[in-house]
Design a protein around this motif. Structure first.
Motif, PDB file in Angstrom:
ATOM      1  N   GLY A 238       0.811  -1.212   0.000  1.00 24.12           N
ATOM      2  CA  GLY A 238       0.000   0.000   0.000  1.00 24.12           C
ATOM      3  C   GLY A 238       0.841   1.257   0.000  1.00 24.12           C
ATOM      4  N   ILE A 239       1.902   1.256   0.797  1.00 24.68           N
ATOM      5  CA  ILE A 239       2.795   2.418   0.865  1.00 24.68           C
ATOM      6  C   ILE A 239       3.443   2.682  -0.496  1.00 24.68           C
ATOM      7  N   MET A 240       3.932   1.621  -1.150  1.00 22.54           N
ATOM      8  CA  MET A 240       4.628   1.794  -2.427  1.00 22.54           C
ATOM      9  C   MET A 240       3.682   2.242  -3.536  1.00 22.54           C
ATOM     10  N   VAL A 241       2.444   1.747  -3.523  1.00 21.39           N
ATOM     11  CA  VAL A 241       1.471   2.180  -4.530  1.00 21.39           C
ATOM     12  C   VAL A 241       1.140   3.658  -4.341  1.00 21.39           C
ATOM     13  N   PHE A 242       0.958   4.092  -3.103  1.00 20.49           N
ATOM     14  CA  PHE A 242       0.665   5.500  -2.843  1.00 20.49           C
ATOM     15  C   PHE A 242       1.808   6.393  -3.328  1.00 20.49           C
ATOM     16  N   ILE A 243       3.040   6.025  -3.007  1.00 18.28           N
ATOM     17  CA  ILE A 243       4.192   6.826  -3.425  1.00 18.28           C
ATOM     18  C   ILE A 243       4.252   6.929  -4.949  1.00 18.28           C
ATOM     19  N   SER A 244       3.989   5.820  -5.625  1.00 16.73           N
ATOM     20  CA  SER A 244       4.058   5.812  -7.085  1.00 16.73           C
ATOM     21  C   SER A 244       3.028   6.744  -7.703  1.00 16.73           C
ATOM     22  N   LEU A 245       1.794   6.686  -7.202  1.00 15.07           N
ATOM     23  CA  LEU A 245       0.703   7.448  -7.809  1.00 15.07           C
ATOM     24  C   LEU A 245       0.645   8.891  -7.334  1.00 15.07           C
ATOM     25  N   ASP A 246       1.074   9.143  -6.102  1.00 14.71           N
ATOM     26  CA  ASP A 246       0.971  10.491  -5.545  1.00 14.71           C
ATOM     27  C   ASP A 246       2.228  11.326  -5.752  1.00 14.71           C
ATOM     28  N   GLU A 247       3.384  10.666  -5.842  1.00 18.13           N
ATOM     29  CA  GLU A 247       4.640  11.409  -5.920  1.00 18.13           C
ATOM     30  C   GLU A 247       5.388  11.180  -7.229  1.00 18.13           C
ATOM     31  N   LEU A 248       5.692   9.915  -7.540  1.00 17.95           N
ATOM     32  CA  LEU A 248       6.589   9.645  -8.657  1.00 17.95           C
ATOM     33  C   LEU A 248       5.982  10.005 -10.009  1.00 17.95           C
ATOM     34  N   LEU A 249       4.766   9.516 -10.289  1.00 18.24           N
ATOM     35  CA  LEU A 249       4.177   9.789 -11.599  1.00 18.24           C
ATOM     36  C   LEU A 249       3.847  11.265 -11.815  1.00 18.24           C
ATOM     37  N   PRO A 250       3.225  11.959 -10.851  1.00 19.92           N
ATOM     38  CA  PRO A 250       2.984  13.395 -11.070  1.00 19.92           C
ATOM     39  C   PRO A 250       4.277  14.175 -11.286  1.00 19.92           C
ATOM     40  N   THR A 251       5.334  13.844 -10.544  1.00 24.70           N
ATOM     41  CA  THR A 251       6.604  14.547 -10.718  1.00 24.70           C
ATOM     42  C   THR A 251       7.222  14.220 -12.064  1.00 24.70           C
ATOM     43  N   ALA A 252       7.096  12.972 -12.513  1.00 27.03           N
ATOM     44  CA  ALA A 252       7.616  12.588 -13.823  1.00 27.03           C
ATOM     45  C   ALA A 252       6.964  13.406 -14.931  1.00 27.03           C
ATOM     46  N   ARG A 253       5.675  13.652 -14.823  1.00 28.09           N
ATOM     47  CA  ARG A 253       4.970  14.422 -15.844  1.00 28.09           C
ATOM     48  C   ARG A 253       5.383  15.899 -15.800  1.00 28.09           C
ATOM     49  N   GLU A 254       5.746  16.397 -14.626  1.00 31.59           N
ATOM     50  CA  GLU A 254       6.181  17.790 -14.527  1.00 31.59           C
ATOM     51  C   GLU A 254       7.498  18.024 -15.254  1.00 31.59           C
ATOM     52  N   TYR A 255       8.367  17.020 -15.269  1.00 27.57           N
ATOM     53  CA  TYR A 255       9.700  17.195 -15.829  1.00 27.57           C
ATOM     54  C   TYR A 255       9.782  16.841 -17.314  1.00 27.57           C
ATOM     55  N   GLY A 256       8.724  16.333 -17.894  1.00 30.16           N
ATOM     56  CA  GLY A 256       8.772  15.969 -19.306  1.00 30.16           C
ATOM     57  C   GLY A 256       7.380  15.746 -19.851  1.00 30.16           C
ATOM     58  N   LYS A 257       7.313  15.192 -21.028  1.00 32.47           N
ATOM     59  CA  LYS A 257       6.028  14.929 -21.645  1.00 32.47           C
ATOM     60  C   LYS A 257       5.371  13.696 -21.029  1.00 32.47           C
ATOM     61  N   HIS A 258       4.056  13.676 -21.141  1.00 36.24           N
ATOM     62  CA  HIS A 258       3.279  12.571 -20.579  1.00 36.24           C
ATOM     63  C   HIS A 258       3.755  11.225 -21.112  1.00 36.24           C
ATOM     64  N   HIS A 259       4.036  11.151 -22.404  1.00 40.06           N
ATOM     65  CA  HIS A 259       4.413   9.879 -23.016  1.00 40.06           C
ATOM     66  C   HIS A 259       5.761   9.391 -22.499  1.00 40.06           C
ATOM     67  N   LEU A 260       6.678  10.304 -22.195  1.00 40.17           N
ATOM     68  CA  LEU A 260       7.970   9.877 -21.663  1.00 40.17           C
ATOM     69  C   LEU A 260       7.800   9.191 -20.316  1.00 40.17           C
ATOM     70  N   ALA A 261       6.957   9.760 -19.471  1.00 40.89           N
ATOM     71  CA  ALA A 261       6.696   9.150 -18.168  1.00 40.89           C
ATOM     72  C   ALA A 261       6.081   7.765 -18.336  1.00 40.89           C
ATOM     73  N   MET A 262       5.181   7.623 -19.301  1.00 37.17           N
ATOM     74  CA  MET A 262       4.541   6.329 -19.516  1.00 37.17           C
ATOM     75  C   MET A 262       5.515   5.310 -20.088  1.00 37.17           C
ATOM     76  N   TYR A 263       6.425   5.761 -20.983  1.00 35.74           N
ATOM     77  CA  TYR A 263       7.439   4.840 -21.498  1.00 35.74           C
ATOM     78  C   TYR A 263       8.316   4.324 -20.351  1.00 35.74           C
ATOM     79  N   GLY A 264       8.696   5.235 -19.460  1.00 33.88           N
ATOM     80  CA  GLY A 264       9.478   4.816 -18.304  1.00 33.88           C
ATOM     81  C   GLY A 264       8.706   3.862 -17.409  1.00 33.88           C
ATOM     82  N   LEU A 265       7.409   4.138 -17.212  1.00 37.11           N
ATOM     83  CA  LEU A 265       6.557   3.274 -16.388  1.00 37.11           C
ATOM     84  C   LEU A 265       6.533   1.849 -16.936  1.00 37.11           C
ATOM     85  N   VAL A 266       6.300   1.722 -18.227  1.00 39.38           N
ATOM     86  CA  VAL A 266       6.233   0.392 -18.844  1.00 39.38           C
ATOM     87  C   VAL A 266       7.592  -0.299 -18.771  1.00 39.38           C
ATOM     88  N   ALA A 267       8.680   0.466 -18.984  1.00 33.97           N
ATOM     89  CA  ALA A 267      10.015  -0.132 -18.905  1.00 33.97           C
ATOM     90  C   ALA A 267      10.309  -0.639 -17.498  1.00 33.97           C
TER      91      ALA A 267
END
Length: 282
Positions: A238-267
């Motif tokens: 539960g802790i790791m899912v919250f961190i991923s959705l609340d912190e990591l993914l929103p911050t990833a989108r701030e630093y680049g395009k949406h698709h780049l964050a998704m490519y990293g997610l899938v990788a």
């Protein structure tokens, strides 16, 4: 290869040999998080695209390992402890309790926390981003450290009892500790501007594995059972899912395009899938 502990020599000597061998395997597996940290700081300057892909990668690692490894373990342990009717309810309750716990902690962490790096305080927007990155990296390191604790204990116990089991377990854990080290190091580096600090934090999160071996062996053996292990696994998921959705993914989108964050997610998911499949086939 014969079962560890079978051979010549006094029993005490064999126990000592097995102890240090088991501890060495656990330590090496844990330190592989530092390899991930080293890989993540190879570029001298982190571009927005690199940060976006890396943070998305970190989120993919944590989401995949939470749902495909940690929660199934929690469900198995709690079902064994409470039965097929109550076990899944306990796993679900512990999962959301972990989300609630980290959500409360997240609300209590002051936004004014600042890494106080020279040259950063004159840009308020950059300072806000770095404060957020520091909090993200710190909580990620703690979550991965908690996740690594029972892994270290399991690797150590396997090493004490059967080397043929311990070697593939240690190898598999080492492989999937590498992307976990990336997950820790990337936000810490961006927050502090220091590659040395990023690598240090990744190594420290990995030291939870040998710590889990020693503390588990010395103190926790009498209290370790299916129920406590299952609750711990579900809370960490539960802790790791919250961190991923609340912190990591929103911050990833701030630093680049949406698709780049998704490519990293899938990788990130793909890397964790391969490491877990290798573990299953070893």
């Amino acid at each position: 290869m014969s079962r560890a502990g079978v051979g010549t020599g006094p029993p005490y000597t064999r126990l000592v040999e097995n102890f240090w061998l088991a501890f060495g395997l656990t330590l090496l597996a844990g330190l592989c998080t530092g390899i991930g940290g080293l890989i993540s700081v190879v570029p001298r300057r982190a571009s927005g695209a690199f940060l976006s892909v890396s943070l998305g990668f970190s989120a993919g690692v944590m989401l995949y390992v939470s749902f495909m490894e940690i929660m199934p373990k929690a469900l198995d342990s709690l079902t064994a402890a409470n039965g097929p009717a109550a076990g899944p309810w306990a796993a679900g309750a512990a999962f959301f309790a972990g989300i609630l716990l980290i959500g409360v902690i997240d609300r209590l962490v002051p936004e004014q926390i600042n890494p106080h790096e020279p040259g950063l305080v004159h840009d308020p927007a950059a300072a806000v981003k770095r404060r957020r990155m520091m909090k993200t990296g710190t909580v990620t390191a703690l979550a991965i450290g908690v996740h690594n604790f029972p892994e270290g204990f399991a690797t150590f116990i396997a090493g004490l009892t059967d080397l043929q089991v311990a070697l593939p377990v240690a190898l598999a854990i080492a492989l999937h500790n590498i992307p976990e080290g990336v997950a820790v190091a990337v936000p810490i580096r961006e927050a502090t501007g220091s590659r040395r600090k990023a690598v240090r934090w990744s190594f420290l999160s990995g030291l939870a594995e040998p710590a889990g071996a020693l503390i588990g062996f010395a103190l926790l053996m009498p209290f370790m059972n299916d129920f406590t292990l299952g609750l711990t696994f579900a809370l960490v998921a539960g802790i790791m899912v919250f961190i991923s959705l609340d912190e990591l993914l929103p911050t990833a989108r701030e630093y680049g395009k949406h698709h780049l964050a998704m490519y990293g997610l899938v990788a990130g998911m793909a890397v964790m899938a391969v490491s877990l499949l290798l573990f299953a086939t070893l």
